[in-house]
Design an enzyme around this catalytic site. Structure first.
Site, PDB file in Angstrom:
ATOM      1  N   SER A 215       0.824  -1.214   0.000  1.00 35.81           N
ATOM      2  CA  SER A 215       0.000   0.000   0.000  1.00 35.81           C
ATOM      3  C   SER A 215       0.858   1.265   0.000  1.00 35.81           C
ATOM      4  CB  SER A 215      -0.922   0.021   1.220  1.00 35.81           C
ATOM      5  OG  SER A 215      -0.208   0.393   2.380  1.00 35.81           O
ATOM      6  N   GLU A 235       6.443  -0.037  -5.064  1.00 36.11           N
ATOM      7  CA  GLU A 235       5.375  -0.331  -6.029  1.00 36.11           C
ATOM      8  C   GLU A 235       4.047  -0.366  -5.295  1.00 36.11           C
ATOM      9  OE1 GLU A 235       3.900  -4.183  -8.281  1.00 36.11           O
ATOM     10  OE2 GLU A 235       5.956  -3.690  -8.869  1.00 36.11           O
ATOM     11  N   CYS A 269      -2.704  -4.700  -8.738  1.00 40.49           N
ATOM     12  CA  CYS A 269      -2.460  -3.249  -8.729  1.00 40.49           C
ATOM     13  C   CYS A 269      -2.762  -2.577 -10.061  1.00 40.49           C
ATOM     14  CB  CYS A 269      -1.023  -2.952  -8.294  1.00 40.49           C
ATOM     15  SG  CYS A 269       0.216  -3.785  -9.284  1.00 40.49           S
ATOM     16  N   GLU A 364      -8.493   2.943  -5.039  1.00 39.61           N
ATOM     17  CA  GLU A 364      -8.273   1.635  -5.655  1.00 39.61           C
ATOM     18  C   GLU A 364      -9.206   0.643  -4.978  1.00 39.61           C
ATOM     19  OE1 GLU A 364      -4.571  -1.334  -6.727  1.00 39.61           O
ATOM     20  OE2 GLU A 364      -4.403  -0.064  -4.954  1.00 39.61           O
TER      21      GLU A 364
END
Length: 464
Positions: A215, A235, A269, A364
């Site tokens: 996260s 990332e 992701c 997200e």
């Protein structure tokens, strides 16, 4: 009493395994082991041995692929066919790392270009950056471990790996395989610990490189606490916007976007999350997309027919349900899905035109939910696609080359797929987020290059 972590099969919540967690008192020994290996250059693993180790590891992984698939499903809940694809990717990733070792090389720097640089010859060489700490995520437990562990081995760095506490078994299996393949003791240490202990490890001054997948909140927080000089690659997630123009090919596009949206129940992701569709074809798009979504089989990840498995925890099912209900209350039209199937699974869900302020639009989702938004002005759609803080991969569907190039140029993303979904990835391409979505680029060769540093040698001689 010793602290433990319980690994739970996400689909039925049965206990797979219980493993001990280390506490803070173990950190010093772990760091000292890694630091001593790096400081003693006579113990460095020569390139030919690193190649041999990784080639043998890939061979063993291939021999045990069904076992690795079973482990990944049992801890992560990703359906069989997708877990199989992940394990095959992981094996290919190890091979890519072994191949890239031969590309770790310096270059000659020209001298004699000015009078003061006469009688000199200069070269750069590459050497390992130092001790690597890698913190991983749950959603691809073996492939992410390959991207963080095997790259460090290829670069010649001692590596300390902290897997996600819910999915540590694949990383531990990879560690066993690397040891069996001949990786000397201490070069890879897998650490299961709580967040506080992990922070102590990550922020120690002996760490040269920090690799993080997870996260944004945790990643940026840890980066802010790194010791001076520690390099980092982060990332995080994205919302993967897609622009669909009126000339898009439905026969190619619909199955592609459905797969991109609901693969691993949207826990990726770069999952397709926000689709902006030209108003001229929007009704047809909704009809065909929802029809294909309804055909997806939700069920036990071990069943080879299952398309969509469970979310990682029941808590995530609760969150997705709350976000979907909130979006509907705030004006979104529910096209299909929208309800939990069980404590661990949620229907593949399609929402039409949720408010740009709803959580499904601003965050997200990391669940099996895709939002469709109509547009009449493409520039406005691109502006909305770029409005979030997160920017990772995006896509455009059109047969018009000029439109494809225009959208690609204007979308704020590190990669734009043309007539392909946002979740496309192969492990030799650069992969990563920009802005709040991350720092640096992943991909096997890119990560190896991050984990090596350059040294310049300048020889001065009257004979030159």
């Amino acid at each position: 009493m010793e602290n433990t972590t319980k690994i739970i099969f996400p689909y039925d919540q049965s206990l797979v395994k219980e493993l001990p967690l280390i506490d803070k008192s173990n950190i010093e020994k772990i760091l000292t082991t890694a630091q001593n290996l790096f400081n003693d250059q006579s113990s460095w693993i020569p390139a030919f041995r690193r190649i041999e180790i990784l080639e043998k590891a890939a061979f063993i992984m291939n021999e045990r692929s069904e076992e690795l698939i079973h482990i990944a499903i049992s801890e992560g809940g990703k359906p069989y066919k997708d877990s199989k694809a992940e394990i095959l990717r992981a094996i290919k990733g190890v091979k890519l790392a072994a191949e890239h070792i031969s590309q770790i090389k310096g270059e000659q720097i020209p001298m004699g270009l000015t009078e003061v640089s006469l009688n000199r010859i200069a070269f750069t060489s590459k050497e390992p950056i130092g001790v690597v700490v890698a913190v991983s995520a749950f959603n691809h437990p073996l492939n992410l471990a390959v991207h963080q562990i095997v790259t460090a081995v290829a670069a010649g760095c001692p590596v300390i790996f902290k897997p996600a506490s819910s999915t540590p078994l694949s990383g531990l299996a990879l560690a066993d395989i690397l040891n069996e393949a001949g990786l000397p003791e201490g070069w890879l240490q897998v650490v299961l610990c709580d967040n506080e202990t992990a922070e102590l490890l990550v922020t120690d001054a002996r760490i040269h490189f920090f690799s993080f997948i997870g996260s944004a909140k945790v990643g940026w927080s840890l980066k802010s606490k790194l010791a001076p000089g520690t390099r980092a690659a982060l990332e995080h997630g994205g919302a993967a916007p897609v622009i669909v123009e009126s000339d898009a090919d439905f026969s190619e596009m619909i199955p592609d976007l459905v797969k991109g949206g609901f693969y691993h129940a949207g826990q990726v992701c770069v999952s397709v999350q926000k689709i902006y569709v030209n108003q001229e074809i929007c009704d047809r798009f909704i009809e065909e997309f929802s029809r294909a979504t309804q055909k997806l089989i939700v069920g036990n990840p071990f069943d080879e027919k299952t398309d969509v498995g469970s979310l990682i925890t029941p808590k995530e099912v609760n969150r997705v349900e709350e976000w979907v209900n909130e979006a509907i209350e705030e004006g979104a039209k529910l096209i299909t899905g929208g309800k939990r199937i069980s404590d661990t699974t949620f229907q593949p869900t399609v929402l039409f035109n949720p408010s740009e302020d709803s959580k499904v639009s601003t965050n997200e989702i990391f669940g099996p939910v895709v939002c469709i938004y109509p547009f009449t002005n493409r520039e406005e759609a691109i502006k909305k696609a770029n409005a979030l803080e997160v920017h990772f991969q995006a896509a455009v569907f059109t047969k018009n080359l000029d439109v494809a190039l225009d959208v690609t140029k204007k979308l704020n993303a590190t990669a734009v797929m043309i007539n392909d979904n946002t979740a496309f990835r192969v492990d030799w391409m650069p992969f990563g987020g920009r802005d709040a979505s991350g720092l640096g680029m992943g991909g096997i060769s890119y990560t190896i290059n991050d984990m090596i540093r350059e040294k310049l040698m300048v020889f001065k001689s009257k004979s030159l």
